[in-house]
Scaffold this active site. Structure first.
Site, short mmCIF file in Angstrom:
data_model
loop_
_atom_site.label_atom_id
_atom_site.label_comp_id
_atom_site.label_asym_id
_atom_site.label_seq_id
_atom_site.Cartn_x
_atom_site.Cartn_y
_atom_site.Cartn_z
N CYS A 120 0.83 -1.19 0.00
CA CYS A 120 0.00 0.00 0.00
C CYS A 120 0.87 1.25 0.00
O CYS A 120 1.97 1.26 0.56
CB CYS A 120 -0.91 0.00 1.22
SG CYS A 120 -2.05 1.41 1.31
N ASP A 122 0.42 3.81 1.68
CA ASP A 122 0.34 4.46 2.98
C ASP A 122 1.73 4.81 3.51
O ASP A 122 2.64 3.98 3.51
CB ASP A 122 -0.37 3.52 3.97
CG ASP A 122 -0.82 4.22 5.23
OD1 ASP A 122 0.05 4.74 5.96
OD2 ASP A 122 -2.03 4.25 5.50
N ARG A 124 2.82 5.10 6.35
CA ARG A 124 3.23 4.42 7.59
C ARG A 124 3.79 3.03 7.34
O ARG A 124 4.09 2.31 8.30
CB ARG A 124 2.02 4.32 8.53
CG ARG A 124 1.42 5.65 8.92
CD ARG A 124 0.05 5.49 9.55
NE ARG A 124 -0.92 5.01 8.57
CZ ARG A 124 -2.18 4.67 8.86
NH1 ARG A 124 -2.59 4.78 10.11
NH2 ARG A 124 -2.99 4.24 7.93
N HIS A 176 -2.25 -3.79 5.48
CA HIS A 176 -1.94 -3.25 6.80
C HIS A 176 -3.20 -2.85 7.54
O HIS A 176 -4.25 -2.59 6.93
CB HIS A 176 -0.99 -2.04 6.68
CG HIS A 176 -1.61 -0.86 6.01
ND1 HIS A 176 -2.20 0.17 6.71
CD2 HIS A 176 -1.72 -0.53 4.71
CE1 HIS A 176 -2.65 1.08 5.87
NE2 HIS A 176 -2.38 0.68 4.64
N CYS A 179 -6.21 0.68 7.33
CA CYS A 179 -6.04 1.06 5.93
C CYS A 179 -7.19 1.97 5.49
O CYS A 179 -8.36 1.60 5.60
CB CYS A 179 -5.99 -0.19 5.05
SG CYS A 179 -5.81 0.16 3.29
#
Length: 288
Positions: A120, A122, A124, A176, A179
Site C-alpha cells: 500500500c 500508505d 506508515r 496493513h 487502511c
C-alpha cells in the site's frame, strides 16, 4: 498461494531454501516470518484515507539512519519534512557509507533484490525499514490499498520485470491495519476517481458480506484487509510468468499483514488446495 503445495505437480521445485549465494558484499538477511508468534490487536478506526498522527509507523528504524530530532530551524521557524529530509540525507548517506563501505559502489553496478514487494502507498508502511533491510534488497510496487487489477499495466509490468528479469526469490503482497482504502470500501460514500480503483475491494466485500456483517467494525476491517491480500495473491498467481517461476525455480509467494500500531508483520496462511492449484495451472499457465 503457498509454493509448497505445488510439490504435487511433476517437475515442480517448491519452497526452495532461501538462496545462500547472495553476493558476499551484501550484508542484508531476509528475516523469517512466523504465523504463530504474533496476533494483531484490534484495528484502530479511521475515516477513509485518514493520515491521523495518532498511529505510529514502524517502531524499528534502520541502524544507519539517525534523523535529527529538532523540529525548528535556528531562527525558531518550523522545518517541514521535505527540508528536513534533504538535510538528513547527507548524514544518512555518510553514515551508511561508513558502516557499509561496499553498499553504494555495489548498487551502482546493478540491483539483485530477492524480494518483490506489492504493498500500500500508505506513508506508515516503509517496507525496507520494517524488515531492517538495505537499499537494493526490495523491488517495490505500491498503490492505494495494495489492490491488484488483473489488467493494470503498471503492476503487471513490475511483476513481470521482477520475476522474469530480476529473478526475485519471493513475491510479497502486504496489507496493513487501519487502511484508509479498506475503510472507504467498507463505506458507501462516492469518492470520484477512487471508486473504479476500489472496485475489486468492494467486490471482495460483496462476496463476503455475511461474514463481515457478523463481526464488529474493527474485526470486519481487519478481515477485509486479509481478504484483500488473498485476492491480490490470486491475481499474482494467475500470471503465467509467476507460475513458470514457481515451477522452474521455486519462486515463493507470501501474504503479510503489517500492524501500524506495533510495527510487526504477520504472515498469512495462503495454502491452496491441490484442486485449486491444478485448476490455476490449466487455466493460466501458457507455453512458450
Amino acid at each position: 498461494m503457498n509454493a509448497a503445495r505445488l510439490a504435487v505437480q511433476p517437475g515442480f521445485v517448491a519452497r526452495a531454501k532461501l538462496a545462500q549465494d547472495v553476493p558476499s558484499r551484501r550484508q542484508s538477511i531476509l528475516p523469517s516470518f512466523s504465523q504463530n508468534t504474533y496476533a494483531i490487536p484490534s484495528a484502530h478506526r479511521l475515516s477513509p484515507f485518514s493520515t491521523s498522527s495518532s498511529l505510529s509507523c514502524a517502531n524499528h528504524k534502520p541502524p544507519a539512519l539517525k534523523p535529527s530530532t529538532s523540529q525548528t530551524d535556528s531562527d525558531g521557524s518550523s522545518i517541514d519534512k521535505y527540508t528536513a529530509g534533504l538535510r538528513q540525507n547527507q548524514e544518512w548517506a555518510a553514515q551508511t557509507a561508513r558502516e557499509h563501505p561496499d553498499l553504494f559502489p555495489t548498487l551502482a553496478t546493478g540491483q539483485q533484490p530477492q524480494i518483490l514487494w506489492l504493498g500500500c502507498s500508505d506513508s506508515r508502511c516503509p517496507e525496507t525499514s520494517m524488515m531492517g533491510l538495505q537499499p537494493g534488497d526490495v523491488f517495490v510496487h505500491r498503490n492505494i490499498a495494495n489492490i491488484l487489477h488483473p489488467g493494470d499495466l503498471s503492476s503487471g509490468a513490475v511483476i513481470e520485470y521482477a520475476v522474469q528479469h530480476l529473478r526475485v526469490k519471493h513475491v510479497v503482497v502486504c496489507g496493513h491495519t487501519s487502511c484508509g482504502g479498506v475503510a472507504a470500501a467498507m463505506g458507501n460514500k462516492p469518492l470520484g476517481i477512487l471508486d473504479p480503483w476500489l472496485l475489486p475491494l468492494r467486490q471482495v466485500r460483496e462476496r463476503n458480506l455475511a461474514l463481515l456483517q457478523s463481526l464488529s467494525a474493527d474485526e470486519a476491517a481487519l478481515k477485509l484487509v486479509e481478504l484483500n491480500v488473498r485476492e491480490s495473491l490470486n491475481v499474482v498467481t494467475q500470471k503465467s510468468v509467476v507460475l513458470n517461476a514457481i515451477q522452474e525455480r521455486g519462486l515463493e509467494v507470501h501474504g503479510l499483514i503489517y500492524d501500524v500500531a506495533s510495527g510487526v508483520l504477520r504472515e498469512l496462511d495462503t495454502q491452496d488446495s491441490q484442486d485449486a492449484i491444478r485448476a490455476r495451472l490449466v487455466a493460466f499457465k501458457t507455453e512458450n
